[in-house]
Design a protein around this motif. Structure first.
Motif, mmCIF file in Angstrom:
data_model
loop_
_atom_site.group_PDB
_atom_site.id
_atom_site.type_symbol
_atom_site.label_atom_id
_atom_site.label_comp_id
_atom_site.label_asym_id
_atom_site.label_seq_id
_atom_site.Cartn_x
_atom_site.Cartn_y
_atom_site.Cartn_z
ATOM 1 N N ASN A 81 0.900 -1.177 -0.018
ATOM 2 C CA ASN A 81 -0.168 0.061 -0.099
ATOM 3 C C ASN A 81 0.711 1.244 -0.152
ATOM 4 O O ASN A 81 0.242 2.283 -0.094
ATOM 5 N N ARG A 82 2.105 1.162 0.206
ATOM 6 C CA ARG A 82 2.995 2.271 0.286
ATOM 7 C C ARG A 82 4.161 2.263 -0.170
ATOM 8 O O ARG A 82 5.062 3.347 -0.515
ATOM 9 N N HIS A 83 4.673 1.157 -0.573
ATOM 10 C CA HIS A 83 6.141 0.891 -1.147
ATOM 11 C C HIS A 83 6.175 1.392 -2.759
ATOM 12 O O HIS A 83 5.212 0.868 -3.417
ATOM 13 N N ALA A 84 7.078 2.213 -2.987
ATOM 14 C CA ALA A 84 7.447 2.737 -4.302
ATOM 15 C C ALA A 84 7.807 1.775 -5.470
ATOM 16 O O ALA A 84 7.204 1.958 -6.542
ATOM 17 N N THR A 85 8.269 0.567 -5.318
ATOM 18 C CA THR A 85 8.521 -0.627 -6.189
ATOM 19 C C THR A 85 7.982 -1.544 -6.277
ATOM 20 O O THR A 85 7.791 -2.448 -7.060
ATOM 21 N N ALA A 86 7.446 -2.131 -4.890
ATOM 22 C CA ALA A 86 7.194 -3.390 -4.709
ATOM 23 C C ALA A 86 6.047 -3.807 -5.209
ATOM 24 O O ALA A 86 4.874 -2.993 -5.131
ATOM 25 N N ALA A 166 -0.153 6.877 10.852
ATOM 26 C CA ALA A 166 -1.320 7.270 11.443
ATOM 27 C C ALA A 166 -1.737 8.732 11.131
ATOM 28 O O ALA A 166 -2.554 9.408 12.030
ATOM 29 N N LYS A 167 -1.209 8.977 10.127
ATOM 30 C CA LYS A 167 -1.390 10.624 9.658
ATOM 31 C C LYS A 167 -2.203 10.761 8.183
ATOM 32 O O LYS A 167 -2.074 9.766 7.626
ATOM 33 N N CYS A 168 -3.013 11.674 8.014
ATOM 34 C CA CYS A 168 -3.669 11.709 6.770
ATOM 35 C C CYS A 168 -3.707 13.390 6.077
ATOM 36 O O CYS A 168 -4.271 13.373 5.199
ATOM 37 N N ASP A 169 -3.255 14.301 6.816
ATOM 38 C CA ASP A 169 -3.455 15.496 6.343
ATOM 39 C C ASP A 169 -1.838 16.127 5.626
ATOM 40 O O ASP A 169 -1.031 16.338 6.397
ATOM 41 N N LEU A 217 -4.569 1.600 16.484
ATOM 42 C CA LEU A 217 -3.373 0.559 16.482
ATOM 43 C C LEU A 217 -3.807 -0.763 16.346
ATOM 44 O O LEU A 217 -4.891 -1.446 16.997
ATOM 45 N N LEU A 218 -3.176 -1.605 15.412
ATOM 46 C CA LEU A 218 -3.344 -2.816 15.197
ATOM 47 C C LEU A 218 -2.952 -3.652 16.396
ATOM 48 O O LEU A 218 -1.887 -3.369 17.189
ATOM 49 N N PRO A 219 -3.365 -4.940 16.819
ATOM 50 C CA PRO A 219 -3.224 -5.357 18.095
ATOM 51 C C PRO A 219 -1.715 -6.251 18.034
ATOM 52 O O PRO A 219 -1.352 -6.617 16.655
ATOM 53 N N ARG A 240 5.012 -2.210 17.972
ATOM 54 C CA ARG A 240 5.833 -2.225 16.985
ATOM 55 C C ARG A 240 5.524 -1.133 15.768
ATOM 56 O O ARG A 240 4.367 -1.045 15.360
ATOM 57 N N VAL A 241 6.582 -0.416 15.429
ATOM 58 C CA VAL A 241 6.410 0.638 14.308
ATOM 59 C C VAL A 241 5.618 0.024 13.020
ATOM 60 O O VAL A 241 4.629 0.748 12.568
ATOM 61 N N ARG A 242 6.062 -1.089 12.475
ATOM 62 C CA ARG A 242 5.428 -1.917 11.522
ATOM 63 C C ARG A 242 3.800 -2.158 11.604
ATOM 64 O O ARG A 242 3.394 -2.560 10.434
ATOM 65 N N ILE A 243 3.372 -2.291 12.748
ATOM 66 C CA ILE A 243 2.089 -2.678 12.819
ATOM 67 C C ILE A 243 1.049 -1.286 12.962
ATOM 68 O O ILE A 243 -0.101 -1.337 13.318
ATOM 69 N N LEU A 244 1.698 -0.182 13.026
ATOM 70 C CA LEU A 244 1.005 1.116 13.054
ATOM 71 C C LEU A 244 0.022 1.301 11.647
ATOM 72 O O LEU A 244 0.539 0.874 10.552
ATOM 73 N N PRO A 245 -1.164 1.958 11.721
ATOM 74 C CA PRO A 245 -1.930 1.979 10.471
ATOM 75 C C PRO A 245 -1.126 3.060 9.662
ATOM 76 O O PRO A 245 -0.693 4.087 10.213
ATOM 77 N N VAL A 246 -1.114 2.901 8.557
ATOM 78 C CA VAL A 246 -0.490 3.858 7.692
ATOM 79 C C VAL A 246 -1.219 4.110 6.439
ATOM 80 O O VAL A 246 -1.599 3.099 5.540
#
Length: 393
Positions: A81-86, A166-169, A217-219, A240-246
Motif C-alpha cells: 500500500n505504500r512501497h514505491a517499487t514492490a 497514522a497521519k492523513c493531512d 493501533l493493530l493488536p 512495533r512501528v510496523r503494525i501502526l496504521p499507515v
C-alpha cells in the motif's frame, strides 16, 4: 549480504546524449553545473520501506547515479500500500532487490549497491562509505538516533524522516531542523535523546504536526512480545512501528520532501529557511509565557516551570481548539490566551483552553459564566486528549 557493488564504469555503454535527453527537465531547472553535482553525488538510504523507497526512486529519476540501499527487511503483502517499487511478484523477496530492479529500469546507467543488512553503530561506517548524503528512513528509534549521532560526529550530511504513520493531512507536513519540530511524538523522542548526547540542532528532518485521529493501533500478537522488550521497538511503547496504521500516500509525500531537499542541496541551490508551519513558534512561546504568569497569579507563588511545554501549547492551540476561542461562535482570537478551565483542578492538557484575552479576564473573575454549550466543547476536547494519549503514552 551484498547484492551489488559500485560499478565504476558508470556511463560505459550508455549514450550521453540519451541520458541528457532523459534528464532534460532537470537540466532545465538546475542548469549544467547543478546537474554535474547531482550526477556525481552518492546517496546512502538506510531503511527502504514506504519513505526510503520513494526517496530512491525520485533521486535516480532526477540524475543521482550512485545510490546504496540498506535494509534487512522483506516485502510483505502489507508493504504494497505504500512501497514505491514492490509488486505482488516481490512478496517474500528483499526490499532492496525489488528496488534495484526498478531503479535499473528507470536509469540503466545508475550504480545501485544493495545491502541486505542492519545498520549498527559498531560497524556502520562501512555502509556509509563514500556518501555525500545519508537518508535516515529507519523506524526503530534507537537505531535512528545512533545513525544520526554517527553522521553528526563524522561530518556526514544526513536527512531524517520522522513518523508518517497514522497521519492523513498532507498540509501538516514540513521540513525543518530537528530543533524546530513541533508536536510529532517521534521527533520529540529523537530530539530529546540527541540532546542527551550533546546534539541539539543541525539535522534537517521531514515531519508532520498532525495529531493521530480516529484510527486504531493493530493488536500486537503474543509471539511479538516473545521476541524481546517491546518498549525498545519504536517511539510508541508496546507497539512495533510496523503494525501502526499507515495511509499509503503519506510515506510517499515524506519521501518526496526528502528527495527534493537533497537534490537542491546537491545542486548548490538549497531551500533557504524552510517555512515553519504557520510561523507560530513565537506565538506558542508567548502563550506559554502568559500562561506561566497567569498560573503564578492564580497560585500566589512564583512558578519557574509549568507541567506543559511549547509542544503542548501547539497541541492545545492548533489541534484541540483549531486556533479558535472555546466560546461560541468560536472566533479566531486577535489576542489569544491560554488558561485553566477549572481553577480548582491542576493545569493539564485537558484543563487548559483557548480564550480571547477579554474572555480570559472574564473567566478569571466569574465561574460558570459560559454555560452548558462551552462545557460540552471542553468535554469533547478532553476526549480528544484521551485518544491522543493512547498513541503517545
Amino acid at each position: 549480504m551484498t547484492l551489488g557493488a559500485w560499478n565504476h564504469g558508470a556511463y560505459a555503454g550508455y549514450d550521453e546524449e540519451l541520458i541528457r535527453e532523459q534528464l532534460a527537465r532537470n537540466y532545465a531547472f538546475f542548469g549544467e553545473e547543478g546537474m554535474t553535482h547531482i550526477r556525481a553525488g552518492t546517496v546512502v538510504i538506510v531503511g527502504c520501506g514506504g519513505v526510503g523507497s520513494w526517496v530512491a526512486v525520485m533521486l535516480v529519476r532526477s540524475g543521482v547515479s550512485k545510490i546504496r540501499l540498506v535494509d534487512f527487511d522483506y516485502v510483505t503483502l502489507s508493504s504494497l500500500n505504500r512501497h514505491a517499487t514492490a509488486g505482488l511478484s516481490d512478496v517474500g523477496t528483499p526490499k532492496v532487490a525489488s528496488m534495484e530492479r526498478t531503479l535499473k529500469d528507470i536509469a540503466r546507467w545508475a550504480e545501485v549497491d544493495c545491502r541486505i543488512d542492519i545498520w549498527r553503530k559498531e560497524d556502520g561506517g562501512r555502509l556509509l562509505e563514500g556518501a555525500d548524503w545519508v537518508v535516515d528512513a529507519i523506524d526503530n528509534i534507537t537505531t535512528k538516533v545512533d545513525l544520526l549521532k554517527y553522521c553528526h560526529d563524522h561530518g556526514i550530511k544526513v536527512f531524517s524522516s520522522m513518523g508518517a504513520s497514522a497521519k492523513c493531512d498532507p498540509t501538516r507536513i514540513q521540513i525543518s531542523d530537528i530543533s524546530y519540530t513541533i508536536y510529532d511524538p517521534l521527533a520529540r523522542s529523537v530530539r530529546r535523546r540527541l540532546r542527551l548526547q550533546g546534539i541539539s540542532s543541525g539535522i534537517p528532518v521531514v515531519y508532520s504536526t498532525e495529531v493521530p485521529g480516529d484510527v486504531k493501533l493493530l493488536p500486537l500478537p503474543e509471539e511479538e512480545f516473545q521476541k524481546g522488550p517491546v518498549k525498545e521497538l519504536g517511539v510508541f511503547d508496546d507497539f512495533r512501528v510496523r503494525i501502526l496504521p499507515v495511509l499509503g500516500p503519506l510515506p510517499s509525500i515524506f519521501g518526496l520532501h526528502i528527495s527534493t531537499y537533497i537534490l537542491c542541496e546537491m545542486a548548490k541551490k538549497p531551500i533557504l529557511n524552510p517555512l515553519p508551519i504557520k510561523n507560530r513558534r513565537k506565538l506558542y512561546e508567548r502563550l506559554l509565557r502568559d500562561l506561566l504568569h497567569r498560573e503564578s497569579k492564580l497560585t500566589g507563588q512564583i512558578i519557574n516551570k509549568l507541567p506543559i511545554d511549547d509542544d503542548d501549547v501547539a497541541l492545545i492551540f492548533e489541534d484541540l481548539h483549531r486556533g479558535r476561542s472555546v466560546v461560541p461562535p468560536h472566533p479566531v482570537p486577535s489576542r489569544p490566551t491560554l488558561m485553566r478551565w477549572d481553577p480548582a483542578e491542576p493545569l493539564t492538557l485537558e484543563n487548559c483552553v483557548v480564550f480571547e484575552f477579554a474572555e480570559a479576564e472574564k473567566h478569571a473573575r466569574e465561574l460558570n459564566v459560559w454555560g452548558e454549550a462551552v462545557q460540552q466543547v471542553v468535554d469533547r476536547r478532553s476526549k480528544e486528549i484521551i485518544g491522543y494519549r493512547e498513541w503517545t503514552l
